[in-house]
Design a protein around this motif. Structure first.
Motif, mmCIF file in Angstrom:
data_model
loop_
_atom_site.group_PDB
_atom_site.id
_atom_site.type_symbol
_atom_site.label_atom_id
_atom_site.label_comp_id
_atom_site.label_asym_id
_atom_site.label_seq_id
_atom_site.Cartn_x
_atom_site.Cartn_y
_atom_site.Cartn_z
ATOM 1 N N HIS A 37 7.659 40.399 62.836
ATOM 2 C CA HIS A 37 8.096 41.321 61.782
ATOM 3 C C HIS A 37 8.826 40.575 60.665
ATOM 4 C CE1 HIS A 37 8.138 42.999 65.764
ATOM 5 N NE2 HIS A 37 7.858 44.188 65.279
ATOM 6 N N ARG A 38 8.925 41.249 59.505
ATOM 7 C CA ARG A 38 9.813 40.766 58.457
ATOM 8 C C ARG A 38 10.424 41.972 57.763
ATOM 9 N NH1 ARG A 38 5.569 38.649 53.784
ATOM 10 N NH2 ARG A 38 5.275 40.656 52.770
ATOM 11 N N LEU A 39 11.582 41.753 57.110
ATOM 12 C CA LEU A 39 12.202 42.801 56.295
ATOM 13 C C LEU A 39 12.073 42.380 54.852
ATOM 14 C CD1 LEU A 39 15.422 43.828 58.251
ATOM 15 C CD2 LEU A 39 13.472 45.273 57.675
ATOM 16 N N LEU A 85 15.019 38.274 60.172
ATOM 17 C CA LEU A 85 13.895 39.016 59.616
ATOM 18 C C LEU A 85 13.753 38.764 58.120
ATOM 19 C CD1 LEU A 85 14.496 42.286 61.608
ATOM 20 C CD2 LEU A 85 12.418 40.921 61.706
ATOM 21 N N LEU A 86 14.897 38.635 57.461
ATOM 22 C CA LEU A 86 14.855 38.346 56.022
ATOM 23 C C LEU A 86 14.330 36.933 55.780
ATOM 24 C CD1 LEU A 86 18.186 40.016 54.940
ATOM 25 C CD2 LEU A 86 15.882 40.704 54.273
ATOM 26 N N GLU A 87 14.692 36.025 56.690
ATOM 27 C CA GLU A 87 14.212 34.646 56.572
ATOM 28 C C GLU A 87 12.693 34.588 56.720
ATOM 29 O OE1 GLU A 87 15.061 30.468 58.766
ATOM 30 O OE2 GLU A 87 16.638 31.991 58.939
ATOM 31 N N VAL A 88 12.168 35.409 57.640
ATOM 32 C CA VAL A 88 10.720 35.484 57.802
ATOM 33 C C VAL A 88 10.071 35.933 56.495
ATOM 34 C CG1 VAL A 88 8.847 36.577 59.076
ATOM 35 C CG2 VAL A 88 10.941 35.953 60.251
ATOM 36 N N TYR A 89 10.746 36.837 55.786
ATOM 37 C CA TYR A 89 10.206 37.302 54.503
ATOM 38 C C TYR A 89 10.085 36.126 53.533
ATOM 39 C CZ TYR A 89 9.951 39.533 49.948
ATOM 40 O OH TYR A 89 9.584 39.888 48.682
ATOM 41 N N ASP A 90 11.152 35.306 53.473
ATOM 42 C CA ASP A 90 11.098 34.162 52.567
ATOM 43 C C ASP A 90 9.965 33.212 52.934
ATOM 44 O OD1 ASP A 90 13.259 35.083 51.141
ATOM 45 O OD2 ASP A 90 14.723 34.063 52.439
ATOM 46 N N LEU A 91 9.746 33.074 54.243
ATOM 47 C CA LEU A 91 8.700 32.148 54.693
ATOM 48 C C LEU A 91 7.310 32.631 54.351
ATOM 49 C CD1 LEU A 91 9.928 31.102 58.236
ATOM 50 C CD2 LEU A 91 9.477 29.577 56.321
ATOM 51 N N THR A 92 7.115 33.945 54.333
ATOM 52 C CA THR A 92 5.755 34.470 54.269
ATOM 53 C C THR A 92 5.442 35.207 52.982
ATOM 54 O OG1 THR A 92 6.524 36.438 55.414
ATOM 55 C CG2 THR A 92 5.528 34.724 56.753
ATOM 56 N N PHE A 111 3.359 50.588 64.166
ATOM 57 C CA PHE A 111 3.780 51.944 63.825
ATOM 58 C C PHE A 111 4.988 51.930 62.889
ATOM 59 C CE2 PHE A 111 1.930 54.604 67.551
ATOM 60 C CZ PHE A 111 0.673 54.178 67.177
ATOM 61 N N CYS A 112 5.903 50.949 63.067
ATOM 62 C CA CYS A 112 7.078 50.873 62.215
ATOM 63 C C CYS A 112 6.681 50.673 60.756
ATOM 64 C CB CYS A 112 8.006 49.750 62.679
ATOM 65 S SG CYS A 112 7.194 48.201 63.000
ATOM 66 N N GLU A 113 5.684 49.822 60.577
ATOM 67 C CA GLU A 113 5.133 49.568 59.255
ATOM 68 C C GLU A 113 4.665 50.865 58.594
ATOM 69 O OE1 GLU A 113 2.351 45.780 58.100
ATOM 70 O OE2 GLU A 113 1.894 46.904 59.911
ATOM 71 N N MET A 114 3.950 51.668 59.389
ATOM 72 C CA MET A 114 3.376 52.900 58.856
ATOM 73 C C MET A 114 4.446 53.953 58.627
ATOM 74 S SD MET A 114 -0.175 53.462 60.779
ATOM 75 C CE MET A 114 -0.374 52.260 62.046
ATOM 76 N N ALA A 115 5.479 53.949 59.482
ATOM 77 C CA ALA A 115 6.513 54.985 59.359
ATOM 78 C C ALA A 115 7.429 54.726 58.177
ATOM 79 C CB ALA A 115 7.327 55.037 60.651
ATOM 80 N N CYS A 116 7.572 53.480 57.763
ATOM 81 C CA CYS A 116 8.584 53.115 56.782
ATOM 82 C C CYS A 116 8.289 53.716 55.410
ATOM 83 C CB CYS A 116 8.671 51.607 56.666
ATOM 84 S SG CYS A 116 10.017 51.086 55.598
ATOM 85 N N PRO A 117 9.232 54.534 54.858
ATOM 86 C CA PRO A 117 9.005 55.133 53.543
ATOM 87 C C PRO A 117 9.264 54.142 52.413
ATOM 88 C CG PRO A 117 11.102 55.852 54.440
ATOM 89 C CD PRO A 117 10.497 54.976 55.476
ATOM 90 N N GLU A 118 9.970 53.074 52.673
ATOM 91 C CA GLU A 118 10.352 52.135 51.625
ATOM 92 C C GLU A 118 9.510 50.866 51.628
ATOM 93 O OE1 GLU A 118 12.887 52.410 49.311
ATOM 94 O OE2 GLU A 118 13.233 54.488 49.940
ATOM 95 N N GLU A 119 8.520 50.805 52.520
ATOM 96 C CA GLU A 119 7.728 49.577 52.710
ATOM 97 C C GLU A 119 8.637 48.379 52.946
ATOM 98 O OE1 GLU A 119 4.818 49.058 49.693
ATOM 99 O OE2 GLU A 119 3.687 50.806 50.355
ATOM 100 N N ALA A 120 9.663 48.619 53.740
ATOM 101 C CA ALA A 120 10.652 47.578 53.970
ATOM 102 C C ALA A 120 10.298 46.706 55.165
ATOM 103 C CB ALA A 120 12.018 48.207 54.200
ATOM 104 N N GLY A 127 16.837 40.348 45.294
ATOM 105 C CA GLY A 127 17.443 39.870 46.529
ATOM 106 C C GLY A 127 17.990 40.975 47.416
ATOM 107 N N ARG A 128 17.995 42.209 46.949
ATOM 108 C CA ARG A 128 18.532 43.289 47.763
ATOM 109 C C ARG A 128 17.518 43.717 48.819
ATOM 110 N NH1 ARG A 128 20.595 49.245 45.726
ATOM 111 N NH2 ARG A 128 20.742 50.093 47.814
ATOM 112 N N ILE A 129 17.998 44.024 49.997
ATOM 113 C CA ILE A 129 17.098 44.426 51.083
ATOM 114 C C ILE A 129 16.498 45.786 50.774
ATOM 115 C CG2 ILE A 129 18.952 45.506 52.448
ATOM 116 C CD1 ILE A 129 17.525 44.263 54.914
ATOM 117 N N LYS A 130 15.202 45.926 51.082
ATOM 118 C CA LYS A 130 14.526 47.188 50.772
ATOM 119 C C LYS A 130 14.921 48.294 51.738
ATOM 120 C CE LYS A 130 10.253 45.993 48.350
ATOM 121 N NZ LYS A 130 8.784 45.909 48.456
#
Lengths: 166, 344, 178
Positions: C56-58, C148-155, C115-124, C64-67
């Motif tokens: 997962h990633r956030l 999780l935020l670090e994974v976002y930076d990586l990908t 499922f978490c991906e699909m449930a998320c209203p903010e695409e976070a 820079g603000r978390i979604k």
């Protein structure tokens, strides 16, 4: 000199393994001892320069017949003592008599006229396959064919017995 | 016997033994690589360049492993069985000539450990002995899978030995001798004097029987993994298991050498007189022998990954109802031909 | 309507089986020269296709603000119950008042269903293509918000396993989990 030493060693192994076959109570061990006996017999044939007979001894007796014996022993899964029949006094006496007769026969041959024994002819000494084949298909043709007929009868008998049960 | 002669024999024994063991190592590596390639895989490629040291790593692993003897086994026979299998496998190569003779130290040395005048019979006898290793291993393990594997293989070996022996008989009829050297001499000359062209049917029967005799697929019923766990060597571990392994590969090497000797002219290089070329000719003959052998060893692996295993009844039917009559028919044909030729 | 199926009668040539055997041998021989399909894993890495469901990633906004707004829809949708969120008032100004103080995913419980991906209203929350994130302890396999935020930076820019990233990958990879 060294050859006769070898002969005595091999002869000792032959007799020892043969005794083991009779005295051992485990059928599988007896079978293996018998194979060993065949092998040492083959060595004795080699010492007599009868190469074909030596190899055939291993090929047929050790390699084929004893494997079938072992096969049957394992399939029946004989216990240690199951294989031994109980002999009554008459049977014991008869077997003792036969053994004595055998030893007397050997003794007579040993001290008596050596001419009674089969003398190796020149061609047999060569140890080749030709004299064996020639002897089998000319001089000993009748016994050879009778033996094969006997085996055929045994074969048909086995098939008949086996078929009846099905 | 003089000292030099004795030394020569000793050297020959050592060379053949070492070569067989080396061949076993090469075969273990080749089997894994070739089977990998045939399945579009890579195979062992980590130990040494291209993974060539893998068999040595395997050997060290086998040595280091605990040598387990299960409690309920028949101990003496359990320990003896791998040796009974391995020794005939290593002994068989003794009578196979692997090159034309060379002149060294002022005497002619045949490249063959022992020139036995009943060479073919010697080989057949020894292969029939190796059944004991499998049967006894199966029985002594006191395990139903092992026993089934042992019984299957004994029945299989006896059945196919017949067809194999009868196929060889037709070769013997042509050569008129049981000595392997005579059989090779008989095949020398042109390319088409090799026995495969003179006895194609015998070759086919022999080849199939050889696969059954070496317990290789499609005839590896004695160790059919899917139904018998490991078959006769289920209970074995460590070096004892390695001995079964080595015996299988040694048997394959001998079988390949025998096939080459009987049907492909042995060390004979077609259209060439090796004797006239001296040492070079000898080297050439050894090379040709090794090349032909390598092909058959490759064929062993090739066939393994191509054909599915036989069912037991199919195996028996093929052995007794197809191969045996065919082999007899072939002998009949050969003998008839030779008789007609003798009559003129 | 019944169809008449003509039964297969093997000819004599078929019954010999030899041509069939030869054909079989040729098939395996061709494979001998075919290109291997093996991927030599630690040296070469399989590049998963688009839409692969891995680690997962956030996601973050460009500034820079978390979604994530810690609505806990994902943890409600999660069939494996592996997402644990502690929400709190957002420290940033404007719009979204909540943000996750803690956001832990137990990777050992996760079944990567998406499922978490699909449930998320903010695409976070999103699943990435990263598949090799094994570790030695259970605790190390619970990934927190920072991870999780670090994974976002990586990908976020390119595929994690493309060649450019490969040398970096092995070193960064362990740091994700710890």
């Amino acid at each position: 000199m060294s050859l006769s030493l070898l002969f005595y060693c091999v002869a000792a192994i032959t007799i020892g393994s043969a005794v083991f076959v009779v005295l051992n109570r485990n059928a599988v061990y007896s079978a293996i001892a018998l194979v060993l006996c065949f092998f040492s017999l083959a060595v004795i044939y080699l010492l007599l320069e009868a190469y074909v007979i030596a190899v055939l001894e291993i090929f047929i007796y050790a390699g084929a017949i004893m494997v079938l014996f072992l096969f049957v022993i394992m399939l029946l899964n004989l216990g240690k003592e199951d294989a031994l029949p109980n002999l009554n006094y008459l049977q014991r006496a008869t077997s003792l008599l036969l053994v004595l007769l055998f030893f007397v026969g050997i003794f007579i041959v040993m001290i008596g006229d050596q001419g009674l024994l089969h003398q190796p002819t020149e061609q047999f000494l060569a140890g080749g396959i030709y004299p064996l084949g020639e002897a089998l298909f000319s001089k000993y043709l009748l016994p050879f064919e009778i033996a094969s007929l006997l085996l055929l009868v045994a074969l048909i008998g086995t098939v008949y017995l086996a078929k009846r049960k099905v | 016997m003089d000292l030099l002669g004795f030394t020569i024999i000793l050297v020959k024994v050592l060379v053949v033994f070492a070569a067989t063991m080396l061949g076993v190592l090469v075969m273990i590596y080749a089997e894994r690589r070739v089977s990998a390639f045939m399945q579009d895989r890579v195979g062992p490629n980590r130990v040494g360049p291209k993974g060539v040291l893998q068999p040595i790593a395997d050997g060290i692993k086998f040595l280091m492993k605990e040598d387990l003897v299960p409690e309920k086994v028949d101990k003496p026979i359990f320990i003896l069985a791998p040796a009974i299998l391995l020794i005939p496998a290593l002994m068989t190569f003794a009578v196979i000539p692997f090159g034309s003779s060379i002149n060294l130290f002022g005497r002619e040395i045949a490249l063959q450990v022992a020139d036995v005048n009943v060479g073919v019979l010697y080989i057949l006898a020894l292969t029939s002995i190796s059944v004991y290793g499998i049967v006894l291993a199966g029985w002594s393990s006191n395990n139903k899978y092992s026993l089934l594997g042992g019984l299957r293989s004994s029945a299989q070996l006896i059945s196919y030995e017949l067809a194999m022996g009868l196929a060889v008989v037709s070769i013997i009829l042509l050569a008129g001798s049981l000595r392997l050297n005579d059989i090779i001499t008989d095949q020398q000359g042109s390319f088409f004097s090799w026995n495969i062209f003179r006895q194609p049917l015998a070759f086919l029967i022999f080849l199939i029987a050889v696969y059954a005799e070496t317990n290789r697929l499609p005839f590896d019923l004695s160790e059919a993994e899917q139904e018998l766990v490991g078959g006769y060597h289920t209970e074995y571990s460590s070096m004892k298991f390695a001995m079964f392994f080595m015996a299988e590969y040694a048997n394959m090497i001998t079988a390949a050498a025998l096939t080459v000797t009987l049907f492909f002219g042995g060390w004979d290089v077609p259209l060439l007189d090796e004797g006239s070329l001296g040492l070079f000719g000898t080297l050439l003959s050894v090379l040709s022998f090794l090349l032909k052998m390598a092909f058959f060893l490759f064929l062993f692996i090739w066939v393994r990954w191509t054909f599915p295993r036989f069912r037991y009844d199919q195996l028996m039917r093929l052995g007794w109802k197809v191969m045996l009559p065919l082999a007899l028919f072939n002998i009949f044909l050969t003998a008839g031909y030779l008789t007609l030729k003798a009559l003129g | 309507m019944a169809t008449i199926v003509k039964s297969y009668e093997p000819t004599f040539w078929d019954k010999l089986y030899l041509p069939a055997l030869m054909r079989g041998l040729i098939v395996t021989f061709r494979h001998f020269f075919r290109k291997n399909v093996t991927i030599q894993y630690p040296d070469q890495k399989h590049i998963p296709p688009e839409g692969y469901r891995g680690l997962h990633r956030l996601n973050k906004y460009p500034e820079g603000r978390i979604k994530c707004v810690a609505c806990e829809m994902c943890s409600a949708a999660c069939p494996a119950d592996c997402i644990h969120i502690i929400p709190g008032p957002s420290p940033w100004d404007g719009g979204k008042e909540r943000y996750p103080v803690r956001f832990d995913i137990d990777l050992l419980r996760c079944i990567f269903c998406g499922f978490c991906e699909m449930a998320c209203p903010e695409e976070a929350i999103e699943l990435t293509e990263i598949y090799d994130f094994s570790d030695y302890t259970r605790d190390d396999l619970v990934i927190d918000k920072e991870g999780l935020l670090e994974v976002y930076d990586l990908t976020k820019d390119q595929n994690y396993y493309t060649k450019k990233n490969l040398s970096k990958a092995s070193s960064v990879n362990t740091s994700i989990d710890t």
